[in-house]
Scaffold this active site. Sequence first.
Site, mmCIF file in Angstrom:
data_model
loop_
_atom_site.group_PDB
_atom_site.id
_atom_site.type_symbol
_atom_site.label_atom_id
_atom_site.label_comp_id
_atom_site.label_asym_id
_atom_site.label_seq_id
_atom_site.Cartn_x
_atom_site.Cartn_y
_atom_site.Cartn_z
ATOM 1 N N GLU A 105 0.825 -1.209 0.000
ATOM 2 C CA GLU A 105 0.000 0.000 0.000
ATOM 3 C C GLU A 105 0.856 1.255 0.000
ATOM 4 O OE1 GLU A 105 -4.199 -0.636 2.040
ATOM 5 O OE2 GLU A 105 -2.605 -1.347 3.358
ATOM 6 N N GLU A 125 -4.333 -9.145 3.487
ATOM 7 C CA GLU A 125 -5.133 -8.853 4.683
ATOM 8 C C GLU A 125 -6.343 -9.765 4.837
ATOM 9 O OE1 GLU A 125 -2.887 -5.058 3.802
ATOM 10 O OE2 GLU A 125 -3.877 -6.637 2.660
#
Length: 699
Positions: A105, A125
């Site tokens: 990210e 995730e």
Amino acid sequence: MAGDVTYTVDGNVAVVTIDNPPVNAFGFDVRRGVIEAMDRAEADPAVTCVVLTGGGRTFSGGADITEFGKTPREPSLPDVNTRCETMNKPVVAAIHGFAFGGGLEVSLSCHGRIASADAKVALPEVKLGLIPGAGGTQRLPRLIGPEAALDVIVPGNPVAAPKALSVGILDRISEKDLLEDAKAFARDLAAGDMPSALRDREDKLEAARRDPSAFEAHAAALTKKTRGLEAPLACVRAVRMTLDTPFDEALVKERDIFIELMNGDQSKAQRHLFFAEREAGKVPGIGKDVRPRQVRKAAVIGAGTMGGGIAMALVNGGVPVTILEMNQEAIDRGMAVIRRNYDTSVKRGSISEEERDKRLGRLSTTTSYDDIADADLVIEAVFEEMSVKKVVFGTLDEVMKPGAVLASNTSYLDVDEIAQMTKRPSDVLGMHFFSPANVMKLLEIVRGKETAPDVVATALALGKQIGKVPVVVGVCHGFVGNRMLSARSAENEALLLEGASPSDVDKAFLDFGFSMGPFAMGDLAGLDIGWRNRKSLGQTAVIFDALCEEGRFGQKTGKGFYSYEDGPRDAKPDPWVEALIEEKAKELGVNRRSIDATEIIERTIYPMINEGARILEEGIALRPSDIDIVWINGYAFPIGKGGPMFWAEQAGLDHIVERLEYWHGRTGNPVFEPSVLLRKAAESGETLASAKAGKDDVA
């Protein structure tokens, strides 16, 4: 800079290095340090561009998972991303090792991404019951398109650098010096027009915005088998926001979804499993000073379903294997199955023809023990009878070279008794694979009373090498998994006789979160396996035995508890079985009644948990989390519940003890008698782990 981030300048390039071993997680000091470094680079007129990289072996493993559930400390990871993407000088992420989760990210908030050829990127995730919560669901679709982003985010699997380059996650791959190539890339960007941040790119979204049908179909296909898990669906919901929600608003909503999931039961369960898997590798007496023996070549005794699967698992992990069978016909039959399995993998695209040929090239066969005498490890996978295994190990003791590890793939039998057939019991242990062994991840490593520490270390290292999740357990009938399975199954026949149908029981399990119920699973595995085991123990089971006596062994015979007239994937309730159950109930004088799902779960799952507590009491399992890992990876216990022992504590140990006592009074079945450890934990309000520690202290 903060101590976990270093800042240097090479000409006009500022190099910001994350130095937070072992995986450069974005903890508080790293987040603060990166922002301070960006401020410093922006303020320096001599600096025209920035390279963000990681020290040591990797770029970054992402957010610091130990901070989850705690009071957040500013700056947050979204703050880091905002700072990177709003720089007035281009920032290039130089990725080696891996950029996972928050690591990827952050790289998406940079203006360019370059990686070493062996690097991997991922947004995993979902495996923790979460969504990417720092802009990943909004930036990645703007970079590679929403459907391609779903392919990365929903399964959460690593993407190798060449693939990441081809889909557009990476801009370049470095073949030589990553840092120098990253500096050159950053200078190229600084010399041209300032690249636009991903937040400002919309072109990859236009087609899906005009017609979202392809996106929705792709999302439905990816989430088809989520079986009650919330995170995959939440990932889709977050990515879908790129089609109709402004970027800043979507970031806020993404973070809200992330926090909601993080505080939910499923993410807590999945994070428990994340740590439990790592904890399982910590075994008393097997420290870093205990070096595993080298396994350059291995042998497998038996070319049947288990032997062939084990051989595939080994060669898939790069270990050459010789399969030994009693005759050439058995070898030919087993090798035909192995080749067919690999051909299927090629057709599915999971491996290339070249890789298939490499794996088959690591396989050899023989009918002579002399041809495996120089193997470093031999795994016996013959018929599950003690007399047969004793003969095999007696022969191995005579043939195998000194120092070879002798392993049994037994599912139930006493490894210590097997070891006594040799003059080297310290070299003997159990390596219990689960069928199909080339697919299932669990490896129960059964440590005998005389098994040497370096032999256990060898099995642990080999398990990891071939992609298994190894758990060390002690010797008892059925070890951890099958012993608990026996307790779970203890009331199955009683439930049928008293009024439940096989499909009633299986549906209760499906609703609980299992992918398959016990009767469908029995049909898949083969009912004759349990039948033979009962016979060896002098036990009987009225309905199960009656089915087996009729040759109804399950899917392989087309009939078991269900009928499979239209193929193994199409189980249908069989009136013949219903009539059999009613007949047996009548013979035994059982008055049948309606049985609901709650009763089914209490009479199957609760005894299993109780048996798990007994296993802990006896030291067969080291910790409750090891039991959870066994059941998640070997028996498909619902991931969202974190394993049986974790789920039990969430459900309330006092409630479970109360219901066990109730059913013990109703049935007299000893599986319902609450164990000492379970009762102690329930009465004291402790966890099972702390209650066990207290018991050990007293002992």
